[in-house]
Write a protein that holds these residues in place. Structure first.
Motif, PDB file in Angstrom:
ATOM      1  N   VAL A  80       0.856  -1.185   0.000  1.00 16.95           N
ATOM      2  CA  VAL A  80       0.000   0.000   0.000  1.00 16.95           C
ATOM      3  C   VAL A  80       0.891   1.233   0.000  1.00 16.95           C
ATOM      4  O   VAL A  80       1.678   1.450   0.933  1.00 16.95           O
ATOM      5  N   ALA A  81       0.791   2.030  -1.062  1.00 13.23           N
ATOM      6  CA  ALA A  81       1.467   3.324  -1.076  1.00 13.23           C
ATOM      7  C   ALA A  81       0.781   4.222  -0.056  1.00 13.23           C
ATOM      8  O   ALA A  81      -0.446   4.301  -0.005  1.00 13.23           O
ATOM      9  N   THR A  82       1.581   4.894   0.763  1.00 16.48           N
ATOM     10  CA  THR A  82       1.005   5.643   1.875  1.00 16.48           C
ATOM     11  C   THR A  82       1.816   6.898   2.143  1.00 16.48           C
ATOM     12  O   THR A  82       2.965   7.024   1.699  1.00 16.48           O
ATOM     13  N   LYS A  83       1.216   7.816   2.853  1.00 15.62           N
ATOM     14  CA  LYS A  83       1.900   9.022   3.320  1.00 15.62           C
ATOM     15  C   LYS A  83       1.530   9.232   4.781  1.00 15.62           C
ATOM     16  O   LYS A  83       0.466   8.828   5.233  1.00 15.62           O
ATOM     17  N   ALA A  84       2.431   9.881   5.493  1.00 14.91           N
ATOM     18  CA  ALA A  84       2.280  10.002   6.940  1.00 14.91           C
ATOM     19  C   ALA A  84       1.426  11.204   7.323  1.00 14.91           C
ATOM     20  O   ALA A  84       1.506  12.268   6.711  1.00 14.91           O
ATOM     21  N   VAL A  85       0.607  11.001   8.358  1.00 10.17           N
ATOM     22  CA  VAL A  85      -0.100  12.085   9.036  1.00 10.17           C
ATOM     23  C   VAL A  85       0.305  12.012  10.505  1.00 10.17           C
ATOM     24  O   VAL A  85       0.037  11.012  11.179  1.00 10.17           O
ATOM     25  N   PHE A  86       0.981  13.051  10.992  1.00  8.65           N
ATOM     26  CA  PHE A  86       1.400  13.100  12.390  1.00  8.65           C
ATOM     27  C   PHE A  86       0.449  14.002  13.166  1.00  8.65           C
ATOM     28  O   PHE A  86       0.288  15.183  12.830  1.00  8.65           O
ATOM     29  N   VAL A  87      -0.173  13.429  14.182  1.00  5.36           N
ATOM     30  CA  VAL A  87      -1.035  14.194  15.081  1.00  5.36           C
ATOM     31  C   VAL A  87      -0.191  14.489  16.314  1.00  5.36           C
ATOM     32  O   VAL A  87       0.068  13.610  17.131  1.00  5.36           O
ATOM     33  N   THR A  88       0.255  15.730  16.440  1.00  9.31           N
ATOM     34  CA  THR A  88       1.243  16.108  17.441  1.00  9.31           C
ATOM     35  C   THR A  88       0.617  16.985  18.526  1.00  9.31           C
ATOM     36  O   THR A  88      -0.511  17.471  18.358  1.00  9.31           O
ATOM     37  N   PRO A 101       3.862   7.263  -9.303  1.00  9.83           N
ATOM     38  CA  PRO A 101       4.795   6.133  -9.428  1.00  9.83           C
ATOM     39  C   PRO A 101       6.151   6.553  -9.976  1.00  9.83           C
ATOM     40  O   PRO A 101       7.153   5.864  -9.761  1.00  9.83           O
ATOM     41  N   GLY A 102       6.187   7.682 -10.688  1.00  3.87           N
ATOM     42  CA  GLY A 102       7.447   8.170 -11.225  1.00  3.87           C
ATOM     43  C   GLY A 102       8.321   8.845 -10.194  1.00  3.87           C
ATOM     44  O   GLY A 102       9.491   9.161 -10.469  1.00  3.87           O
ATOM     45  N   GLN A 103       7.786   9.077  -8.987  1.00  6.30           N
ATOM     46  CA  GLN A 103       8.560   9.664  -7.888  1.00  6.30           C
ATOM     47  C   GLN A 103       8.438   8.774  -6.654  1.00  6.30           C
ATOM     48  O   GLN A 103       7.763   9.123  -5.683  1.00  6.30           O
ATOM     49  N   PRO A 104       9.081   7.622  -6.683  1.00  6.28           N
ATOM     50  CA  PRO A 104       8.906   6.667  -5.562  1.00  6.28           C
ATOM     51  C   PRO A 104       9.432   7.170  -4.229  1.00  6.28           C
ATOM     52  O   PRO A 104       9.072   6.625  -3.181  1.00  6.28           O
ATOM     53  N   ASP A 105      10.282   8.213  -4.229  1.00  7.21           N
ATOM     54  CA  ASP A 105      10.754   8.739  -2.947  1.00  7.21           C
ATOM     55  C   ASP A 105       9.827   9.800  -2.370  1.00  7.21           C
ATOM     56  O   ASP A 105      10.149  10.441  -1.374  1.00  7.21           O
ATOM     57  N   SER A 106       8.631   9.966  -2.988  1.00  4.65           N
ATOM     58  CA  SER A 106       7.670  10.952  -2.487  1.00  4.65           C
ATOM     59  C   SER A 106       6.610  10.314  -1.600  1.00  4.65           C
ATOM     60  O   SER A 106       5.712  10.999  -1.119  1.00  4.65           O
ATOM     61  N   TYR A 107       6.702   9.010  -1.379  1.00  4.77           N
ATOM     62  CA  TYR A 107       5.746   8.320  -0.524  1.00  4.77           C
ATOM     63  C   TYR A 107       6.427   7.136   0.156  1.00  4.77           C
ATOM     64  O   TYR A 107       7.530   6.739  -0.205  1.00  4.77           O
ATOM     65  N   ALA A 108       5.766   6.609   1.169  1.00  5.33           N
ATOM     66  CA  ALA A 108       6.241   5.417   1.868  1.00  5.33           C
ATOM     67  C   ALA A 108       5.458   4.199   1.375  1.00  5.33           C
ATOM     68  O   ALA A 108       4.489   4.330   0.608  1.00  5.33           O
ATOM     69  N   LEU A 109       5.885   3.020   1.825  1.00  8.62           N
ATOM     70  CA  LEU A 109       5.184   1.778   1.477  1.00  8.62           C
ATOM     71  C   LEU A 109       4.878   0.996   2.740  1.00  8.62           C
ATOM     72  O   LEU A 109       5.762   0.796   3.581  1.00  8.62           O
ATOM     73  N   ASN A 110       3.630   0.573   2.871  1.00 10.35           N
ATOM     74  CA  ASN A 110       3.298  -0.437   3.869  1.00 10.35           C
ATOM     75  C   ASN A 110       3.472  -1.787   3.185  1.00 10.35           C
ATOM     76  O   ASN A 110       2.559  -2.311   2.554  1.00 10.35           O
ATOM     77  N   LEU A 111       4.677  -2.304   3.300  1.00  8.85           N
ATOM     78  CA  LEU A 111       5.094  -3.514   2.604  1.00  8.85           C
ATOM     79  C   LEU A 111       5.464  -4.551   3.658  1.00  8.85           C
ATOM     80  O   LEU A 111       6.485  -4.439   4.334  1.00  8.85           O
ATOM     81  N   GLU A 112       4.619  -5.550   3.802  1.00 10.01           N
ATOM     82  CA  GLU A 112       4.797  -6.517   4.885  1.00 10.01           C
ATOM     83  C   GLU A 112       5.997  -7.420   4.641  1.00 10.01           C
ATOM     84  O   GLU A 112       6.306  -7.792   3.506  1.00 10.01           O
ATOM     85  N   ARG A 113       6.649  -7.793   5.729  1.00 12.55           N
ATOM     86  CA  ARG A 113       7.815  -8.657   5.621  1.00 12.55           C
ATOM     87  C   ARG A 113       7.457 -10.047   5.107  1.00 12.55           C
ATOM     88  O   ARG A 113       8.304 -10.714   4.514  1.00 12.55           O
ATOM     89  N   ARG A 114       6.225 -10.491   5.298  1.00 11.21           N
ATOM     90  CA  ARG A 114       5.817 -11.791   4.756  1.00 11.21           C
ATOM     91  C   ARG A 114       5.853 -11.772   3.233  1.00 11.21           C
ATOM     92  O   ARG A 114       5.922 -12.832   2.583  1.00 11.21           O
ATOM     93  N   VAL A 115       5.811 -10.577   2.637  1.00 14.40           N
ATOM     94  CA  VAL A 115       5.928 -10.390   1.193  1.00 14.40           C
ATOM     95  C   VAL A 115       7.363 -10.058   0.805  1.00 14.40           C
ATOM     96  O   VAL A 115       7.936 -10.634  -0.121  1.00 14.40           O
ATOM     97  N   LEU A 116       7.949  -9.100   1.513  1.00 16.01           N
ATOM     98  CA  LEU A 116       9.265  -8.584   1.147  1.00 16.01           C
ATOM     99  C   LEU A 116      10.373  -9.618   1.306  1.00 16.01           C
ATOM    100  O   LEU A 116      11.232  -9.767   0.413  1.00 16.01           O
ATOM    101  N   ASP A 117      10.396 -10.328   2.429  1.00 17.93           N
ATOM    102  CA  ASP A 117      11.521 -11.232   2.680  1.00 17.93           C
ATOM    103  C   ASP A 117      11.619 -12.372   1.661  1.00 17.93           C
ATOM    104  O   ASP A 117      12.705 -12.609   1.111  1.00 17.93           O
TER     105      ASP A 117
END
Length: 417
Positions: A80-88, A101-117
């Motif tokens: 899941v492509a995601t971006k952070a919301v900080f409630v401070t 997708p052309g700027q992959p460093d503009s978002y984070a990924l919720n990428l589970e280790r069961r998939v990644l590893d």
């Protein structure tokens, strides 16, 4: 008299540890044309992956997947492509915009280790890396022509020769002990609990919500297949009396239910037991000891609240490979490459450690924290810098300089009124 019997084999690069950092480094060196072997002491199946991980891949590390042949993991079927919301304590800081997708460093990924590893292990094998599972390094020694590694695995004892050894064997690194790389331990006063649930509606835009609450951090990560991971980094004293699996789960959900800024957990259905730890000090080791490079958790294993585990694993492997780009693994080139890696690690990754370790101490003045975040939230520039810092896109010194400028500007503005 030694009872060892050997079949001597030769490789260019011996990577000890077959996790994320080890496989990433192995792939990169293999793509340079080197013969690479990975020694993983555990037997590995498709169900083998790191469980104690919140799998939030920070923006700085997302582009590194492409260089490992893992660009497909950025697709919705896998993560899941995601971006952070900080409630401070001083307001809300939200990463703006959509997902390009052309700027992959503009978002984070919720990428589970069961998939990644499993994916990174398979990518290493496809690249031609010799992945030796169930094979541990019992001892090693160096001479003028390189390293000898004594291993024990399914086929018995073997001896391997290698020109470069990479320690990627985790926070309990056996190689660190064998070679005498000391561990600097820093206290972490938080415990963590996390679990997987269905029945929680994903926030708009699949945002990942981080709620700061009286020294705690409560995190909500939307995942593939309509699941959600809830993570609580809390003062140890807060969860000390959460006894038994049933009561712990009940108290855990009650905690999230009491947070107005978090998604509703009224319909939450557990899909896993709660996992976590209560004692996880940060650890720092030298990135290079003699002529051995340390990567991933073997070099730096920090409080998981910072979310840098996966990112620094991928980045340290990338920095090591870049240090040897255009260099051989022999003589002066070998030592120059290791010196280059040390400099890259110490200037790029290590500066984040002090701030992360400082955040692990919960006895902070909350009034000071509120003033800090109020200053950040009043400035668009500071909010963007804070997001870049937490995404590890800028170094702490750059954020601190921007913060001081912003603070002085706000004070000057208040004085003119």
């Amino acid at each position: 008299m030694s009872t060892w019997k050997y079949d001597e084999l030769s490789v260019d690069v011996a990577v000890v540890g077959g996790g994320l950092a080890g496989c990433a480094g192995a792939i990169r060196f293999s793509r340079m044309g080197h013969r690479v072997a990975v020694f993983e002491k555990k037997a590995v199946t498709e169900d083998s992956y790191k469980r104690l991980c919140t799998h939030f891949v920070q923006p700085h590390a997302v582009p590194l997947l492409d260089g490992l042949g893992l660009a497909h993991l950025r697709e919705p079927a896998w993560s899941v492509a995601t971006k952070a919301v900080f409630v401070t304590p001083g307001g809300v800081i939200e990463t703006p915009g959509g997902y390009d997708p052309g700027q992959p460093d503009s978002y984070a990924l919720n990428l589970e280790r069961r998939v990644l590893d499993p994916a990174v292990r398979e990518a290493a094998r496809k690249q031609g890396v010799d992945y030796l599972e169930g094979t541990g390094v019992e001892s090693l020694e160096e001479d003028e022509s390189g390293w000898t590694l004594h291993t024990r695995g399914p086929e018995g004892t073997r001896r391997y020769r290698a020109r470069l050894v990479v320690a990627a064997d985790g926070r309990r690194s056996r190689l660190a002990g064998l070679l005498g790389n000391p561990t600097e331990s820093r206290p972490n006063e938080r415990a963590v609990l996390f679990g997987y649930f269905t029945g929680i509606e994903a926030p708009e835009g699949n945002r990942s919500i981080f709620v700061m609450n009286d020294g705690d951090l409560a995190c909500t990560y939307p995942l593939v297949d309509g699941r959600t991971e809830l993570v609580l980094f809390a003062k140890k004293s807060r969860i000390d009396d959460w006894r038994g699996a049933g009561e712990r789960l009940e108290r855990f959900l009650e905690y999230f239910d009491g947070l107005e800024a978090a998604p509703s957990v009224a319909g939450a259905v557990p899909r896993s037991p709660l996992l976590g730890y209560t004692d996880y000090p940060s650890q720092i080791r030298q990135p290079v000891l003699g002529s051995v490079a340390f990567v991933g958790d073997a070099a730096l294993s920090l409080d998981a609240m910072s979310g840098v585990g996966c990112g620094f694993a991928l980045q340290s492997a990338d920095l090591l490979a870049r240090a040897f780009d255009g260099r051989s693994l022999e003589g002066a080139d070998l030592h120059a490459g290791l010196a280059d890696y040390r400099e890259r690690f110490e200037s790029t990754i290590l500066p984040h450690a002090d701030g992360i370790c400082g955040d692990s101490l919960v006895g902070k003045d909350e009034a000071t924290r509120q003033r800090m975040f109020t200053t950040i939230c009043r400035s668009r520039e500071l909010s963007e810098k804070y997001l870049a810092l937490t995404g590890r896109m800028v170094r702490p010194a750059e954020f601190q300089q921007a913060f001081m400028r912003g603070l002085m500007s706000q004070r000057a503005g208040a004085a003119r009124k």
